[in-house]
Design an enzyme around this catalytic site. Structure first.
Site, PDB file in Angstrom:
ATOM      1  N   LYS A  62     -47.372 -74.100 -60.463  1.00 34.33           N
ATOM      2  CA  LYS A  62     -48.215 -73.079 -61.107  1.00 34.33           C
ATOM      3  C   LYS A  62     -49.607 -73.641 -61.368  1.00 34.33           C
ATOM      4  O   LYS A  62     -49.728 -74.735 -61.933  1.00 34.33           O
ATOM      5  CB  LYS A  62     -47.567 -72.645 -62.425  1.00 34.33           C
ATOM      6  CG  LYS A  62     -48.417 -71.732 -63.304  1.00 34.33           C
ATOM      7  CD  LYS A  62     -47.623 -71.250 -64.504  1.00 34.33           C
ATOM      8  CE  LYS A  62     -48.421 -70.350 -65.429  1.00 34.33           C
ATOM      9  NZ  LYS A  62     -49.326 -71.091 -66.316  1.00 34.33           N
TER      10      LYS A  62
ATOM     11  N   TYR B  11     -44.695 -79.618 -68.384  1.00 27.41           N
ATOM     12  CA  TYR B  11     -45.936 -80.383 -68.523  1.00 27.41           C
ATOM     13  C   TYR B  11     -45.526 -81.844 -68.529  1.00 27.41           C
ATOM     14  O   TYR B  11     -44.589 -82.217 -69.262  1.00 27.41           O
ATOM     15  CB  TYR B  11     -46.603 -80.102 -69.875  1.00 27.41           C
ATOM     16  CG  TYR B  11     -47.458 -78.864 -69.980  1.00 27.41           C
ATOM     17  CD1 TYR B  11     -48.353 -78.497 -68.972  1.00 27.41           C
ATOM     18  CD2 TYR B  11     -47.412 -78.085 -71.131  1.00 27.41           C
ATOM     19  CE1 TYR B  11     -49.157 -77.372 -69.119  1.00 27.41           C
ATOM     20  CE2 TYR B  11     -48.222 -76.958 -71.282  1.00 27.41           C
ATOM     21  CZ  TYR B  11     -49.083 -76.611 -70.263  1.00 27.41           C
ATOM     22  OH  TYR B  11     -49.890 -75.509 -70.402  1.00 27.41           O
TER      23      TYR B  11
ATOM     24  N   THR C 149     -46.579 -77.013 -64.027  1.00 30.45           N
ATOM     25  CA  THR C 149     -47.957 -76.540 -64.233  1.00 30.45           C
ATOM     26  C   THR C 149     -48.924 -77.676 -63.926  1.00 30.45           C
ATOM     27  O   THR C 149     -48.792 -78.777 -64.472  1.00 30.45           O
ATOM     28  CB  THR C 149     -48.143 -76.034 -65.674  1.00 30.45           C
ATOM     29  OG1 THR C 149     -47.281 -74.918 -65.865  1.00 30.45           O
ATOM     30  CG2 THR C 149     -49.583 -75.592 -65.934  1.00 30.45           C
TER      31      THR C 149
ATOM     32  N   HIS D  76     -54.691 -70.197 -65.330  1.00 29.17           N
ATOM     33  CA  HIS D  76     -54.225 -70.377 -66.706  1.00 29.17           C
ATOM     34  C   HIS D  76     -54.823 -69.300 -67.626  1.00 29.17           C
ATOM     35  O   HIS D  76     -55.143 -69.557 -68.781  1.00 29.17           O
ATOM     36  CB  HIS D  76     -54.611 -71.781 -67.199  1.00 29.17           C
ATOM     37  CG  HIS D  76     -53.610 -72.409 -68.134  1.00 29.17           C
ATOM     38  ND1 HIS D  76     -52.673 -73.318 -67.724  1.00 29.17           N
ATOM     39  CD2 HIS D  76     -53.409 -72.271 -69.472  1.00 29.17           C
ATOM     40  CE1 HIS D  76     -51.949 -73.710 -68.761  1.00 29.17           C
ATOM     41  NE2 HIS D  76     -52.366 -73.087 -69.837  1.00 29.17           N
TER      42      HIS D  76
ATOM     43  N   SER E 171     -41.846 -72.608 -71.998  1.00 30.17           N
ATOM     44  CA  SER E 171     -42.871 -73.654 -71.910  1.00 30.17           C
ATOM     45  C   SER E 171     -42.348 -74.980 -72.453  1.00 30.17           C
ATOM     46  O   SER E 171     -41.533 -74.999 -73.370  1.00 30.17           O
ATOM     47  CB  SER E 171     -44.088 -73.216 -72.734  1.00 30.17           C
ATOM     48  OG  SER E 171     -44.953 -74.315 -72.966  1.00 30.17           O
TER      49      SER E 171
END
Ligand SMILES: Cc1cc2nc3c(=O)[nH]c(=O)nc-3n(C[C@H](O)[C@H](O)[C@H](O)COP(=O)(O)O)c2cc1C
Length: 372
Positions: free
Chosen positions: A248, A129, A154, A272, A106
């Site tokens: 995603k 992100y 994402t 999520h 992440s």
């Protein structure tokens, strides 16, 4: 008692983590209907076992982007793994490597992109992100240089979902010291000692020896993204990233088609894990409607707690499934060993299910194994 299921690991994690940390891991948005819908959707899908098939030799392997994977599991990107277990990102990446499956790091990790590549290695994907555009470009460059070969963008966190457990508990990084949070920590001494010994987790990709980008860390912690990121930006990202690109958080056939038109290689149908908006479809139900019409590879996540859940997802057309909370319960209960054990449990359950439904190869699962 030795844990024998993901649920057992959830119970252990609940006992071993401070309440506010467990709630961060386990919780969902608002009244948590979305979280429960994800779980209930898998429970509602029934398998249709075929009999008198030779299942003496079985294989759980699938192929994804031209590579063979020993099982259809991918470790989902999750932020703040270091709050569950010190060095949680490296522990998860190592568990994934032992199982021969991809690990998605992440943006909100507690170990840097480079650190995970050096100390864990394996089949590494990076989840992006977009907090600030220039930072995003730097992260993508760093991931490429460090050898991550899949980029996962994402797209379901334009703003933070309303996570009521976190709001009630005052959950934040750095941990806020209130009488309640201190009591929560000291009544879980194993966790507290490990955290003290290791040092409290930072959002490491935004902290360097020269400078710590406190603003970016704070923005990411509040999941305050660049909410203006849209289709043109995805096009630019596609142009900038030469290898596999996955989006995603897709929840409609129209958005999946648009991704395909832009040259995206695959999408993850995902809400999520029910942590953003609660009244959306369960991704597994969406998959059942979409897989016939969509020419691009579909991955799915949300609610996978059993090997049989992965069987259902593959039978409904998924190429692979992402594990979020399932593996995190293992990590939180027993570190790398717990994460590894969860993967072993799910792999064994998958194998047993293949035998019991009369399908010797996971790669041959299709809708005939689903009770319509
Ligand atoms: C504690 C936690 C942290 C998460 N952090 C991220 C993240 O940083 N980036 C991301 O794309 N998804 C994140 N997710 C969502 C997961 O990648 C995945 O979509 C979700 O967990 C799947 O649902 P499941 O937990 O029911 O398996 C997070 C999920 C959890 C539970």
């Amino acid at each position: 008692m030795t844990p024998i299921s993901v649920d057992d690991y959830r119970s252990l994690a609940k006992r071993r983590l401070p309440k506010m940390v467990f709630d961060y891991l386990d919780g969902g948005a608002e009244s948590e209907r979305g979280l429960h819908r994800n779980l209930g959707a898998f429970a509602a899908i029934k398998l249709a076992p075929r009999r008198l098939v030779d299942v003496s030799q079985r294989s759980s392997s699938v192929s994804l982007f031209g590579r063979s994977l020993p099982t259809p599991f991918v470790v989902a990107p999750t932020g703040l793994n270091g709050a569950l277990w010190p060095d949680g990102d490296v522990a998860l990446a190592r568990a994934a490597r032992s199982a021969g499956i991809p690990f998605v790091l992440s943006t909100a990790s507690n170990a840097t992109i480079e650190d995970v590549a050096e100390r864990a290695g394996g089949d590494l994907w990076f989840q992006l992100y977009v907090v600030q555009r220039d930072l995003a470009q730097q992260l993508v460059r760093r991931a490429k240089d460090a050898g991550y070969h899949v980029l996962v963008l994402t797209v379901d966190v334009a703003v933070n979902g309303k996570r009521e457990r976190d709001l009630r508990n005052g959950f934040a990084i750095p941990f806020r010291q209130t009488p309640r949070s201190v009591l929560d920590a000291v009544t879980h001494p194993g966790w507290a000692l490990r955290q003290i010994r290791h040092g409290l987790p930072q959002l490491a990709n935004f902290a360097s020896p020269e400078a710590t980008d406190v603003n970016a860390q704070a923005a990411l912690m509040r999941r305050q993204m660049d909410a203006s990121f849209s289709w043109q930006d995805l096009q630019a990202l596609r142009d900038a990233w030469p290898s596999t690109l996955i989006v995603k958080g897709i929840m409609t056939p129209a958005d999946a088609s648009r991704c395909r038109e832009l040259g995206v290689d695959a999408v993850v149908l995902s809400n999520h894990g029910g942590r953003q908006i609660e009244d959306v479809q369960a991704p597994i139900d969406l998959l059942a409607q979409m897989s016939d019409q969509t020419a691009m590879p579909l991955l799915v996540d949300g609610g996978i707690r059993r090997g049989a859940d992965a069987v259902k997802a593959l039978a409904l057309g998924a190429k692979a499934v992402l594990l979020g909370r399932a593996i995190l319960y293992g990590l939180a209960a027993a570190g790398e060993e717990g994460a590894r054990h969860v993967l072993e449990i799910l792999t064994a359950e998958l194998d047993t299910t293949l035998a019991l439904i009369g399908c010797p190869e996971a790669a041959r699962l299709d809708s005939q194994f689903i009770q319509l």
